[in-house]
Design an enzyme around this catalytic site. Sequence first.
Site, mmCIF file in Angstrom:
data_model
loop_
_atom_site.group_PDB
_atom_site.id
_atom_site.type_symbol
_atom_site.label_atom_id
_atom_site.label_comp_id
_atom_site.label_asym_id
_atom_site.label_seq_id
_atom_site.Cartn_x
_atom_site.Cartn_y
_atom_site.Cartn_z
ATOM 1 N N LYS A 1 0.829 -1.205 0.000
ATOM 2 C CA LYS A 1 0.000 0.000 0.000
ATOM 3 C C LYS A 1 0.858 1.247 0.000
ATOM 4 C CE LYS A 1 -3.325 -2.270 2.825
ATOM 5 N NZ LYS A 1 -3.892 -2.450 4.144
ATOM 6 N N ARG A 2 2.070 1.116 0.477
ATOM 7 C CA ARG A 2 2.933 2.282 0.578
ATOM 8 C C ARG A 2 3.704 2.579 -0.707
ATOM 9 N NH1 ARG A 2 2.191 0.058 5.178
ATOM 10 N NH2 ARG A 2 3.491 -1.696 4.624
#
Length: 492
Positions: A260-261
Amino acid sequence: MSENIRVRFCPSPTGNPHVGMIRTALFNWAFARHTGGTFVFRIEDTDSARDSQESYDALLASLRWLGLDWDEGPEVGGDYGPYRQSERMDIYADVANKLHESGHAYYCYCSPEELENAREAAKAESRTPGYAGTCRDLSEEEIAAFVAQGREPVLRFRMPDRDFTWDDLVRGDITFAAEHVPDYVLVRANGEPLYTLVNPVDDAMMRITHVLRGEDLLSSTPRQLALYEALAAIGVSDGTTPRFGHLPYVMGEGNKKLSKRDPESSLHMYRENGYLPEALLNYLALLGWSMGNDVEFFDKEAMAAAFTLERVNPNPARFDLKKCTALNGDWIRALSLESLIARLTPLLHEAGLVDEVPTAAQMALLEAGVPLIQERMETLNQAEAMLSFLLVDPQNFVVDADDSAAVLGPAADGVLAAASAALQNLEPWTTESIQEALRAALIEGLGIKPKLAFGPVRVAVTGRRVSPPLFESMEILGRDESLSRLQTARST
Ligand code: GLU
Ligand code: ZN
C-alpha cells in the site's frame, strides 16, 4: 448461472484507496455484471481508531470515478442494509451473545503477556504458535477468580477439532489442518467486534454467494467456514455458505508484494497524473485475468461480458507501471478528438491556459493543436507542457530556461535570422510551405544539419526542445506570432 449471484466489495475506510483493493472491486463487479447478479458495496468501519470519513469519501469518489456502480450499499440502499458496519453494532452484539450462549464461543481471560509467553514457549518447542485453548473449559470458580482479579475477557470462537477443506474458485481444493487453525478472537475485551466476526456475519446476513478477495485473506477462510456452520446453527445464516475464490497476489518491484505504501499503489496518483479511468481498469483487469486470444485492450463492459472465473490465474501477477502507462497512451489515442479535448479542458483550465468553458478562439486552437499531441501523449497531464506555447497569452510566452541555455544564444542567432527572412513573405502559410522554406534557407542555404537548424527554431517558437511537430505548430500559431518569437529569441 441462473441462481441469484451476490458478491461484495467490502473495504475498510483507512488510508487512501489502492490498486489492489480496486482490482478486487473490479473482479467482483465484472462477475456480478457477467452473471446478472448483485454487486454489494459494504463499508467495514468497525475500527474507530483507524477508520476515517475522508477515507470513506475517497472510496466512494474512487468507485464513481472508475464507473464501478454498485447495486446495494452506501447512498444506494438495498434490502440488507445498513451497509456501514459502524451502523450495525447491535447486530454484532446480538450475534456474539448467541454464539456465546450456544457454546460456539467462549470468554478467554488470558492476558496479553500470558498469550505472548505461550507463543514464545510454543516457538521454542517448535509447536505451531497459536492459542492453545487454555480457557475453553473454564469452571465457574476459575471464571469467578478471573473476574475478581478485574480481568476483562475477549470472546473467542471455538474451532471444531477437524480439518477444513473447500474448493476454491481460483485455486481448487484447499485444506487447512485443524492444528493450523486455533481458536480466534471475535470480540475485543472492550466490546469491539473484530473483522473475524463482522465480515462473515454480514456476508451471511446479506446473502453473499461468492467471496472473491485477495490471496492474503486465504488463512481466514477456514475460520469463516467454521463460523458459518455456527451461524447456521444459531439461525443467523440460512445454512448456505458462500463459495470462496482467492485472487492472486500483485507483485511490485523486485518481486516483492506490491505494498500500500508503494507510490504506484495509490489510486490518487493515477487520477492526479492524468490516467484515464478506463485505462486503469483495463490494466487492473490484466492482473490475474485474461480475456483470451491475446486481447489486452478492452473496456470494463467487454470485460464483464467475457468474465469467467476459469480465466482467473492463481499465479502472482506482476504490476508494471510502464505497461500501465503505455496502455494509458493507447487509451488516449483511441479517444475521439472531442472526447480528448473534453478531458483535457479541466486540466488546461487549472493551468490557466483556457477558460472553464473554452472560448471559440481557444476551442479552435484546441481542435488544431490536440491532434498534434494525441499521438505522443501517455498521460493527460503531459498536454499542459506540450500545448502551453499555443494556448498561452502571447505576452506570457516564455522559453524554458534550460532549453534556452542549451540551444539558443549567439551561435543560434544566424539560424533564427535566416529563418525569419525565409518566412517573412511566405505564401501560403502552411505546414508544407513552412517546412520547404526553412529547409531551403537553413539546410541548403546555411549548409547545417537539421538538428542544428530546427532545434533553435523549435525552442524559439514552442519554448521547448521537445514539442509537437514543429511545422504544424507554426502553421497553427500563425505567421505574426511565429516571427515575433523568432525575433524575441535572438540574443542581440
Ligand atoms: N475489510 C476487509 C479488507 O479490506 C475485507 C476482506 C474480505 O474481502 O473479506 O481487507
Ligand atoms: Zn484464554
